[in-house]
Design a protein around this motif. Structure first.
Motif, PDB file in Angstrom:
ATOM      1  N   ALA A  37       0.968  -1.143  -0.030  1.00  0.00           N
ATOM      2  CA  ALA A  37      -0.060  -0.011  -0.036  1.00  0.00           C
ATOM      3  C   ALA A  37       0.918   1.145  -0.133  1.00  0.00           C
ATOM      4  O   ALA A  37       2.148   1.367   0.321  1.00  0.00           O
ATOM      5  N   ILE A  38       0.320   2.390  -0.303  1.00  0.00           N
ATOM      6  CA  ILE A  38       0.869   3.584  -0.076  1.00  0.00           C
ATOM      7  C   ILE A  38       0.025   4.537   0.507  1.00  0.00           C
ATOM      8  O   ILE A  38      -1.302   5.063   0.254  1.00  0.00           O
ATOM      9  N   ALA A  39       0.428   4.926   1.766  1.00  0.00           N
ATOM     10  CA  ALA A  39      -0.104   5.578   2.849  1.00  0.00           C
ATOM     11  C   ALA A  39       0.258   7.003   2.885  1.00  0.00           C
ATOM     12  O   ALA A  39       1.626   7.489   2.969  1.00  0.00           O
ATOM     13  N   VAL A  40      -0.635   8.070   2.696  1.00  0.00           N
ATOM     14  CA  VAL A  40      -0.391   9.291   2.519  1.00  0.00           C
ATOM     15  C   VAL A  40      -0.446   9.859   4.046  1.00  0.00           C
ATOM     16  O   VAL A  40      -1.584   9.851   4.600  1.00  0.00           O
ATOM     17  N   VAL A  41       0.434  10.495   4.490  1.00  0.00           N
ATOM     18  CA  VAL A  41       0.671  11.005   6.022  1.00  0.00           C
ATOM     19  C   VAL A  41       1.158  12.633   5.931  1.00  0.00           C
ATOM     20  O   VAL A  41       2.072  12.891   5.201  1.00  0.00           O
ATOM     21  N   GLY A  42       0.618  13.281   6.987  1.00  0.00           N
ATOM     22  CA  GLY A  42       1.103  14.635   6.882  1.00  0.00           C
ATOM     23  C   GLY A  42       0.330  15.339   8.096  1.00  0.00           C
ATOM     24  O   GLY A  42      -0.912  14.893   8.504  1.00  0.00           O
ATOM     25  N   ASP A  43       0.961  16.377   8.738  1.00  0.00           N
ATOM     26  CA  ASP A  43       0.310  17.228   9.785  1.00  0.00           C
ATOM     27  C   ASP A  43      -0.669  18.055   9.061  1.00  0.00           C
ATOM     28  O   ASP A  43      -0.812  18.386   7.913  1.00  0.00           O
ATOM     29  N   ASP A 142      -5.444   7.867   1.778  1.00  0.00           N
ATOM     30  CA  ASP A 142      -5.318   9.057   2.735  1.00  0.00           C
ATOM     31  C   ASP A 142      -5.782   8.991   4.257  1.00  0.00           C
ATOM     32  O   ASP A 142      -6.635   8.557   4.250  1.00  0.00           O
ATOM     33  N   LEU A 143      -4.730   9.254   5.098  1.00  0.00           N
ATOM     34  CA  LEU A 143      -4.972   9.107   6.478  1.00  0.00           C
ATOM     35  C   LEU A 143      -5.115  10.551   7.210  1.00  0.00           C
ATOM     36  O   LEU A 143      -4.816  11.455   6.573  1.00  0.00           O
ATOM     37  N   PRO A 144      -5.959  10.782   8.117  1.00  0.00           N
ATOM     38  CA  PRO A 144      -6.151  11.877   8.772  1.00  0.00           C
ATOM     39  C   PRO A 144      -4.956  12.942   9.145  1.00  0.00           C
ATOM     40  O   PRO A 144      -3.973  11.957   9.524  1.00  0.00           O
ATOM     41  N   GLY A 145      -5.054  13.983   9.101  1.00  0.00           N
ATOM     42  CA  GLY A 145      -3.980  14.753   9.160  1.00  0.00           C
ATOM     43  C   GLY A 145      -3.627  14.699  10.805  1.00  0.00           C
ATOM     44  O   GLY A 145      -4.386  14.862  11.719  1.00  0.00           O
ATOM     45  N   ILE A 146      -2.382  14.848  11.185  1.00  0.00           N
ATOM     46  CA  ILE A 146      -1.928  14.835  12.532  1.00  0.00           C
ATOM     47  C   ILE A 146      -2.207  16.164  13.110  1.00  0.00           C
ATOM     48  O   ILE A 146      -1.886  17.212  12.708  1.00  0.00           O
ATOM     49  N   THR A 147      -2.831  16.183  14.385  1.00  0.00           N
ATOM     50  CA  THR A 147      -3.362  17.223  15.340  1.00  0.00           C
ATOM     51  C   THR A 147      -2.517  17.005  16.781  1.00  0.00           C
ATOM     52  O   THR A 147      -2.525  15.750  16.812  1.00  0.00           O
ATOM     53  N   ARG A 148      -2.399  17.976  17.108  1.00  0.00           N
ATOM     54  CA  ARG A 148      -1.781  17.987  18.762  1.00  0.00           C
ATOM     55  C   ARG A 148      -2.813  18.490  19.601  1.00  0.00           C
ATOM     56  O   ARG A 148      -3.005  18.079  20.744  1.00  0.00           O
ATOM     57  N   GLU A 174       5.227  -3.597   4.303  1.00  0.00           N
ATOM     58  CA  GLU A 174       4.700  -3.573   2.848  1.00  0.00           C
ATOM     59  C   GLU A 174       4.359  -2.437   2.481  1.00  0.00           C
ATOM     60  O   GLU A 174       3.871  -1.899   1.069  1.00  0.00           O
ATOM     61  N   THR A 175       4.180  -1.361   3.407  1.00  0.00           N
ATOM     62  CA  THR A 175       3.569   0.123   3.232  1.00  0.00           C
ATOM     63  C   THR A 175       4.632   1.098   2.767  1.00  0.00           C
ATOM     64  O   THR A 175       5.761   1.107   3.384  1.00  0.00           O
ATOM     65  N   ILE A 176       4.427   1.807   1.572  1.00  0.00           N
ATOM     66  CA  ILE A 176       5.422   2.969   1.484  1.00  0.00           C
ATOM     67  C   ILE A 176       4.772   4.034   1.880  1.00  0.00           C
ATOM     68  O   ILE A 176       3.583   4.425   1.738  1.00  0.00           O
ATOM     69  N   ASN A 177       5.444   4.781   2.778  1.00  0.00           N
ATOM     70  CA  ASN A 177       4.943   5.921   3.542  1.00  0.00           C
ATOM     71  C   ASN A 177       5.254   7.418   2.620  1.00  0.00           C
ATOM     72  O   ASN A 177       6.570   7.807   2.311  1.00  0.00           O
ATOM     73  N   LEU A 178       4.173   7.908   2.073  1.00  0.00           N
ATOM     74  CA  LEU A 178       4.197   9.112   1.382  1.00  0.00           C
ATOM     75  C   LEU A 178       3.864  10.326   2.448  1.00  0.00           C
ATOM     76  O   LEU A 178       2.757  10.478   2.756  1.00  0.00           O
TER      77      LEU A 178
END
Length: 274
Positions: A37-43, A142-148, A174-178
């Motif tokens: 999988a390709i997981a999209v991560v970001g603040d 697409d994953l939820p944006g990181i919040t603090r 197995e995941t590519i982290n974008l």
């Protein structure tokens, strides 16, 4: 280029594997067997929605606060000569439509159904499949944006909930982290990259997308070039710097095609980034 002999050969070779992985995921195999999988991560406010918009050619929900409230599996399928069409599915609901402007409405409706009206999150997957002659064959999650800091209506541990959800995806080998990182912040302070490093310390399966190069402070451009060249945080898959459509561009109704042209002009003419 998404045409010609090379792309046709790539399409024939790769597409069956993408379709097989999608099928296995759809029948729940992933509960027992990790799938590529390709997981999209970001603040939050990193430009993640803009990057996905540039890849898919459609406007996904965006705004302040948590916009992605459920994992969104975005399946892009290239059609040769066919019309644009989409199918969204979640919790037994399946809807098809042929108007790209309806994507945002359908995704928001799905999120409200799964996570409730408001600002909560949910682990349930929403699948959006887009078939168009203007995309390449690719599946992203697409994953939820990181919040603090929780906002009104959110549980106090919303940040921990989001991190647990993201880790479920990015910790798998197995995941590519974008990882999407804005240029106008200190890369060392971004939680998204820190999380990716915690599960991939060698940087073997992490690719960083640097956004908002037009917002870099004057004089800080050489520092960005050091990041792009892997001199600050090394990633085997490296860094890509992009300039996507911002909120002001949307307000001015600048099309995605014009945005691509403006991006090319920006990098062509920029003293440091050209």
């Amino acid at each position: 280029m998404q045409s010609g002999v090379f792309y046709s050969h790539l399409d024939r070779q790769v597409r069956p594997f993408i379709e097989l992985i999608d099928f296995l995921r759809s029948i729940g195999i992933e509960k027992d067997l990790a799938l590529p999988a390709i997981a999209v991560v970001g603040d939050q406010s990193s430009g993640k929605s803009s990057v996905l918009e540039a890849l898919s050619g459609v406007a996904l929900p965006r705004g302040s606060g948590i916009v992605t409230r459920c994992p969104l599996e975005l399946k892009l399928r290239k059609s040769f000569g066919g019309k644009w069409k989409a199918k969204i599915s979640y919790q037994g609901v399946v809807e098809t439509f042929e108007d790209p402007s309806l994507v945002e409405i359908h995704v928001r409706t799905a999120q409200n159904t799964l996570a409730g009206d408001g600002v909560g999150i949910c682990d349930d997957l929403i699948t959006l499949e887009i078939t168009s002659p203007d995309v390449c064959d690719l599946t992203l999650i697409d994953l939820p944006g990181i919040t603090r800091v929780p906002v009104t209506g959110q549980p106090e541990d919303i940040g921990d909930q989001i991190r647990r959800l993201i880790l479920k995806f990015i910790k798998k080998q197995e995941t590519i982290n974008l990882v999407v990182v804005p240029c106008n912040v200190d890369i060392a302070t971004t939680e998204a990259l820190r999380m990716a490093q915690s599960v991939d310390p060698e940087g073997a399966r992490t690719l960083a997308i640097l956004t908002k190069p037009d917002l870099v402070d004057k004089g800080a451009e050489p520092d960005i070039l050091k990041i792009v060249n892997g001199q600050v945080v090394h990633l085997n898959k490296g860094y890509i710097i992009v300039k996507c459509r911002g909120q002001n561009d949307i307000n001015q109704k600048i099309s995605l095609a014009d945005t691509t042209r403006l991006e090319m002009e920006f990098f062509k003419n920029h003293h440091h980034f050209r």
